[in-house]
Scaffold this motif. Structure first.
Motif, short mmCIF file in Angstrom:
data_model
loop_
_atom_site.label_atom_id
_atom_site.label_comp_id
_atom_site.label_asym_id
_atom_site.label_seq_id
_atom_site.Cartn_x
_atom_site.Cartn_y
_atom_site.Cartn_z
N CYS A 180 7.84 -16.14 -35.28
CA CYS A 180 7.52 -16.53 -36.65
C CYS A 180 6.47 -17.64 -36.66
CB CYS A 180 8.78 -17.02 -37.37
SG CYS A 180 8.49 -17.48 -39.11
N VAL A 181 5.60 -17.63 -37.64
CA VAL A 181 4.57 -18.65 -37.77
C VAL A 181 5.20 -20.01 -38.04
CG1 VAL A 181 4.24 -18.39 -40.26
CG2 VAL A 181 2.30 -19.07 -38.82
N GLU A 182 6.45 -20.05 -38.50
CA GLU A 182 7.13 -21.31 -38.77
C GLU A 182 7.58 -22.01 -37.50
OE1 GLU A 182 10.34 -20.23 -41.32
OE2 GLU A 182 9.06 -19.86 -43.06
N GLY A 183 7.49 -21.34 -36.36
CA GLY A 183 7.81 -21.99 -35.09
C GLY A 183 9.05 -21.47 -34.39
N TRP A 184 9.85 -20.62 -35.06
CA TRP A 184 11.04 -20.08 -34.39
C TRP A 184 10.77 -18.66 -33.92
CZ3 TRP A 184 13.03 -15.61 -36.40
CH2 TRP A 184 12.72 -15.31 -37.73
N SER A 185 11.62 -18.18 -33.04
CA SER A 185 11.51 -16.80 -32.55
C SER A 185 12.90 -16.27 -32.26
CB SER A 185 10.63 -16.74 -31.30
OG SER A 185 11.24 -17.41 -30.22
N ALA A 186 13.00 -14.95 -32.15
CA ALA A 186 14.28 -14.31 -31.86
C ALA A 186 14.03 -13.03 -31.08
CB ALA A 186 15.05 -14.01 -33.15
N ILE A 187 14.97 -12.71 -30.20
CA ILE A 187 14.90 -11.47 -29.42
C ILE A 187 15.84 -10.46 -30.07
CG2 ILE A 187 15.36 -10.41 -27.18
CD1 ILE A 187 14.70 -13.13 -25.92
N ALA A 188 15.29 -9.30 -30.42
CA ALA A 188 16.08 -8.31 -31.17
C ALA A 188 15.90 -6.92 -30.56
CB ALA A 188 15.67 -8.30 -32.64
N TRP A 189 16.92 -6.11 -30.74
CA TRP A 189 16.94 -4.72 -30.26
C TRP A 189 16.60 -3.81 -31.44
CZ3 TRP A 189 22.23 -1.96 -29.21
CH2 TRP A 189 22.00 -0.62 -28.87
N TRP A 190 15.42 -3.22 -31.39
CA TRP A 190 14.93 -2.39 -32.47
C TRP A 190 14.96 -0.91 -32.09
CZ3 TRP A 190 14.25 -5.24 -36.68
CH2 TRP A 190 13.85 -6.57 -36.56
N ALA A 191 15.05 -0.07 -33.08
CA ALA A 191 14.91 1.37 -32.88
C ALA A 191 14.22 1.96 -34.11
CB ALA A 191 16.26 2.04 -32.67
N GLY A 192 13.39 2.97 -33.89
CA GLY A 192 12.68 3.61 -34.99
C GLY A 192 11.57 4.50 -34.46
N LEU A 193 10.75 5.02 -35.35
CA LEU A 193 9.65 5.87 -34.93
C LEU A 193 8.42 5.05 -34.64
CD1 LEU A 193 7.84 7.20 -38.00
CD2 LEU A 193 10.18 6.40 -38.32
#
Length: 302
Positions: A180-193
């Motif tokens: 994020c441009v606000e300075g935080w980040s997160a690791i996420a498990w995504w699925a999709g096309l």
């Protein structure tokens, strides 16, 4: 007289003996640390140099403030107590914005689809914030949701619902970091096309270089409609890690995270990762962007 001559001879002998007993000092090697050199400066010259340096520094500071003042907007000048009517601020604002875009231009020139962002394991997943602007949309929009595609090579406008998307395209999974441009980040498990698969199935017009993605459910701080839209270059859309995500952490997206379809472009900052996409329009020229219109970078690559 004889006694003086004897004393002189004895003194010379002592000096000769003392000199002979001291071994000559070897010259220091090139890489050997040398003792600091002592420099003697006359006090008058030192005082003169100090006064001159202070004067030059003061003159430089005044010049910088005076020159920089011409680049400041009128409201800022007034708040600083500087009475200066900045009539040409619009031209200077354009110049400053051009300077800020140099970083975007360099990033875009160096962009490569072969550069992949790091991927992670499920044990490294971290909580993902709900970054809607003040309020989460009401989920009542989901049953009637559909995605509209415009600017296609066919000249047609296509409407797809979430069922047809999931039935027509292979689902890909990835665990990547959202920054994020606000300075935080997160690791996420995504699925999709993959966005690239959608482009292959519904090709944009031949001149298209950009996509405008719209979300009709973004809300302002007081639940006022605040439609969100982003511009995305097609090179990023075709990146193998750019998804039109339908799932987060193994479950269908919730409204907090952009149900039923959101963009996940890990090579871009989070503000480009638009939620609840309702329309994608392909264009030849760069379309407007929500945050770029408010002074942020237009490219937003990482």
């Amino acid at each position: 007289m004889k006694n003086l001559e004897n004393e002189h001879s004895e003194l010379e002998a002592a000096n000769t003996s003392s000199t002979a007993s001291v071994s000559p000092r070897k010259p220091a090697s090139f890489f050997q640390e040398r003792p600091p050199q002592v420099m003697e400066v006359a006090p008058q010259l030192l005082r003169h140099q100090t006064r001159r340096d202070v004067l030059l520094f003061g003159m430089g500071a005044i010049a910088a403030v005076a020159g920089g003042g011409f680049l400041l907007p009128q409201a800022t000048l007034e708040s600083l107590g500087i009475i200066h009517e900045n009539k040409s601020w619009r031209k200077k604002e354009w110049l400053l914005n051009r300077a800020l875009r140099i970083d975007d231009d360099v990033a875009e020139a160096l962009y490569s689809r072969n550069r992949l962002v790091p991927t992670y394991t499920k044990s490294q997943i971290t909580p993902l914030r709900n970054n809607y602007n003040g309020a989460t949309p009401d989920p009542s929009y989901i049953p009637e949701w559909h995605l509209t595609l415009e600017g296609l090579a066919s000249g047609l406008s296509v409407s797809l619902n979430i069922r047809s998307l999931l039935a027509s395209f292979r689902v890909h999974e990835q665990i990547t970091r959202l920054v994020c441009v606000e300075g935080w980040s997160a690791i996420a498990w995504w699925a999709g096309l993959r966005f690239d698969d959608l482009l292959s199935a519904y090709p944009p017009m031949s001149q298209a270089k950009w996509a405008r993605l719209e979300s009709s459910v973004n809300l302002g701080p007081w639940r006022n409609p605040d439609p969100y839209f982003v511009s995305l270059d097609l090179s990023t859309a075709r990146h193998p890690q750019t998804l039109l995500a339908t799932h987060l952490n193994g479950k269908p997206l919730t409204v907090e995270h952009g149900a039923p379809l959101r963009l996940v472009a890990p090579v871009k900052l989070g503000l480009k990762n638009i939620k609840a996409i309702t329309r994608i329009t392909y264009t030849k020229d760069e379309p407007a962007d929500y945050w770029a219109k408010r002074g942020y970078s237009r490219y937003d690559g990482i």
